[in-house]
Enzyme design. Structure first.
Site, mmCIF file in Angstrom:
data_model
loop_
_atom_site.group_PDB
_atom_site.id
_atom_site.type_symbol
_atom_site.label_atom_id
_atom_site.label_comp_id
_atom_site.label_asym_id
_atom_site.label_seq_id
_atom_site.Cartn_x
_atom_site.Cartn_y
_atom_site.Cartn_z
ATOM 1 N N LYS A 64 -9.558 4.593 -0.707
ATOM 2 C CA LYS A 64 -8.950 4.996 -1.974
ATOM 3 C C LYS A 64 -9.730 6.180 -2.561
ATOM 4 C CE LYS A 64 -7.502 2.694 -6.325
ATOM 5 N NZ LYS A 64 -7.487 1.394 -7.037
ATOM 6 N N SER A 140 -3.012 -0.114 -8.758
ATOM 7 C CA SER A 140 -3.225 1.305 -8.544
ATOM 8 C C SER A 140 -3.564 1.696 -7.109
ATOM 9 C CB SER A 140 -4.345 1.775 -9.460
ATOM 10 O OG SER A 140 -5.566 1.131 -9.105
ATOM 11 N N SER A 164 -5.234 -4.387 -8.872
ATOM 12 C CA SER A 164 -4.890 -3.178 -8.119
ATOM 13 C C SER A 164 -5.021 -3.247 -6.608
ATOM 14 C CB SER A 164 -5.730 -2.008 -8.619
ATOM 15 O OG SER A 164 -5.138 -1.477 -9.767
HETATM 16 N N1 GLN Z 1 -2.558 -2.445 -13.545
HETATM 17 C C1 GLN Z 1 -3.782 -2.726 -14.223
HETATM 18 C C2 GLN Z 1 -4.126 -1.594 -15.151
HETATM 19 O O1 GLN Z 1 -3.353 -0.685 -15.237
HETATM 20 C C3 GLN Z 1 -4.869 -2.962 -13.226
HETATM 21 C C4 GLN Z 1 -5.330 -1.744 -12.595
HETATM 22 C C5 GLN Z 1 -6.452 -1.980 -11.656
HETATM 23 O O2 GLN Z 1 -6.672 -3.090 -11.188
HETATM 24 N N2 GLN Z 1 -7.174 -0.916 -11.400
HETATM 25 O O3 GLN Z 1 -5.148 -1.599 -15.788
#
Ligand code: GLN
Length: 471
Positions: A64, A140, A164
């Site tokens: 990532k 994400s 995410s």
């Molecule tokens: N979807 C969640 C957020 O927007 C989690 C994102 C993540 O785990 N990085 O904060």
């Protein structure tokens, strides 16, 4: 047989027996990326592919874009880190290299700074779900999940602050694990919310997940929150035996708002676990309803503080300006996307004088109650099983203008980060439209072994992980 379609465990066997040369794997991956990534867009800065030599003599992994790779662009898919080439490797990268795992030269797409549930918040534009190109891959870590699902990567790493790794794994029909907080070093992971972030594997099956967890886990003096306890050999949990495992199903999770097809598929998966000898029963996690608001106060507060360092002086992008203050303002104004700005404003507000006690402090107290719920539950059961997400993948653009609706995508995943416990998402079926559904398995801190044991037993007796999207 195309090498890019195999799992890491299968490939390692073939390399060991000299049936294949490792170099041919990179070649197969490059061909696959050239063929399908124009449609999937799992990777960013794809021009890097031509620089990559074919004779990279290892089994490569996709990372990532928020995991630091020495000399290789890492920009969290944000304009503000444009051109940033870290002078050091994240600890996970150093560990992978030590084990002979190569770093694929392209990084995977993500929501800017991991803010999102759909990978639509990337400076580079969205990733498309390999099962339906009009749908999001989740987020994400949508790029990592899509790359593994589309056989553009053998395996990958993502990061998980509120879901995410697990939610995109579920949307893309692959396996994703968020380890216990402190199990894997965060050194070199560009921080979103430091008390919630963990790096973890995204793989084609549970065996690869165990293998990768073995490599990346362990104490790291460079991360003061990493925990100094022994790392077991996670591959020993792959026994295909679920007998006697006590499974809790939280009644607060099976309520309105869940898609009917998801509900049915999860119910069937729980029946299957029982048929395999696990014993399920209903449990209660009474503070579940506070998880989303608590998370969005704590996560944005920590994010606003972590993002203060991006000022145009130290890293990446710098706007042209007449004086220093103007330079700060223009750099942050032009460098951050809309969601990043929203979170900085929310988080700064929650931490500001006069509001700190009402919001941040109260959220921390509620966080403790959520954690206590889990502690109590794990006195009675070995694991907790839930859907990973209330719906399958949604259409690109569908929730982009409605941040609240987007935030609710994480309703089943974020309590896990607030409590610091481990959880996996594994494929457990498909909707009538052919979209994958994920089953989430949670356990108490540092009991990844129990999760892997149950996940593996389930996987051995179901076909879902073998399904491939048509691209
Ligand atoms: N979807 C969640 C957020 O927007 C989690 C994102 C993540 O785990 N990085 O904060």
């Amino acid at each position: 047989m195309e090498l890019n379609t195999l799992t890491a465990s299968e490939l390692l066997k073939k390399i060991k027996s000299k049936e294949i040369a490792a170099a041919s794997i990179t070649k197969a991956l490059k061909e696959r990326v050239s063929k399908v990534d124009c449609r999937v867009h799992a990777y960013v800065r794809a021009e890097g592919l031509t620089e990559c030599a074919d004779d990279c003599n290892t089994l490569p992994i996709a990372l990532k874009d928020n995991i630091c790779t020495q000399g290789l662009n890492t920009q969290c898919c944000s304009r503000i880190l444009e051109g940033f080439r870290p002078p050091y490797n994240a600890t996970v990268v150093a560990k992978l290299k030590k084990e002979g795992v190569g770093i694929f030269p392209l990084k995977t797409n993500m929501d800017e700074f991991a803010f999102g549930s759909s990978t639509e918040n990337s400076f580079f534009g969205p990733t498309h779900n390999p099962w339906d190109l009009e749908c999001v891959p989740g987020g994400s870590s949508g790029g990592s999940a899509a790359a593994v699902s589309a056989d553009e990567a053998i395996w990958a790493l993502g990061s998980d602050t509120g879901g995410s790794i697990r939610q995109p794994a579920s949307f893309c029909g692959v396996v994703g694990l968020k380890p216990t907080y402190g199990r894997v070093s965060r050194f070199g992971l560009i921080a979103f919310a430091s008390s919630l972030d963990q790096i973890g594997p995204i793989t084609k099956d549970v065996s690869d997940c165990a293998l990768l967890l073995n490599i990346i886990s362990g104490y790291d003096p460079k991360d003061s929150t990493s925990v100094n306890i022994e790392v077991p050999d996670y591959t020993k949990s792959l026994t295909a035996d679920a007998r006697g495992i006590k499974v809790g199903t939280p009644k607060e999770y099976f309520v309105e708002g869940m898609d009917q097809e998801v509900k049915d598929i999860i119910a069937e998966a729980i029946n299957k676990l029982n048929a395999l000898g696990a014993v399920s029963r209903e449990i209660s996690l009474p503070h579940t309803e506070y998880a989303v608001p608590v998370y969005y106060i704590i996560a944005t507060a920590e994010a606003s503080s972590n993002l203060a360092r991006f000022d145009g002086v130290q890293y990446g992008f710098r706007a042209q300006a007449g004086d220093l203050l103007e330079m700060y303002k223009l750099t942050r104004g032009q460098g951050f996307g809309q969601e990043a700005k929203r979170r900085i404003i929310l988080g700064t507000f929650a931490l500001s004088h006069g509001y700190f006690d009402a919001y941040y402090l109260r959220a921390q107290k509620a966080r403790t109650l959520i954690k206590d719920d889990f502690d109590r539950a794990f006195n009675e059961v070995d694991v907790i099983v839930t859907p990973t997400s209330p719906t399958p993948a949604f259409k690109i653009g569908e929730r982009a203008d409605n941040p609240l609706k987007m935030y609710l995508s994480d309703i089943y995943t974020i309590s896990v980060n607030l409590a610091g416990i481990p959880a996996i998402s594994i494929p457990c079926g498909f909707t009538k439209k052919g979209l994958p559904v994920g089953l989430q398995i949670l356990a108490k801190p540092f009991n990844e072994e129990m999760i892997l044991r149950l996940a593996h037993a389930y996987e051995q007796s179901t076909p879902w992980h073998k399904m491939k999207p048509k691209l």
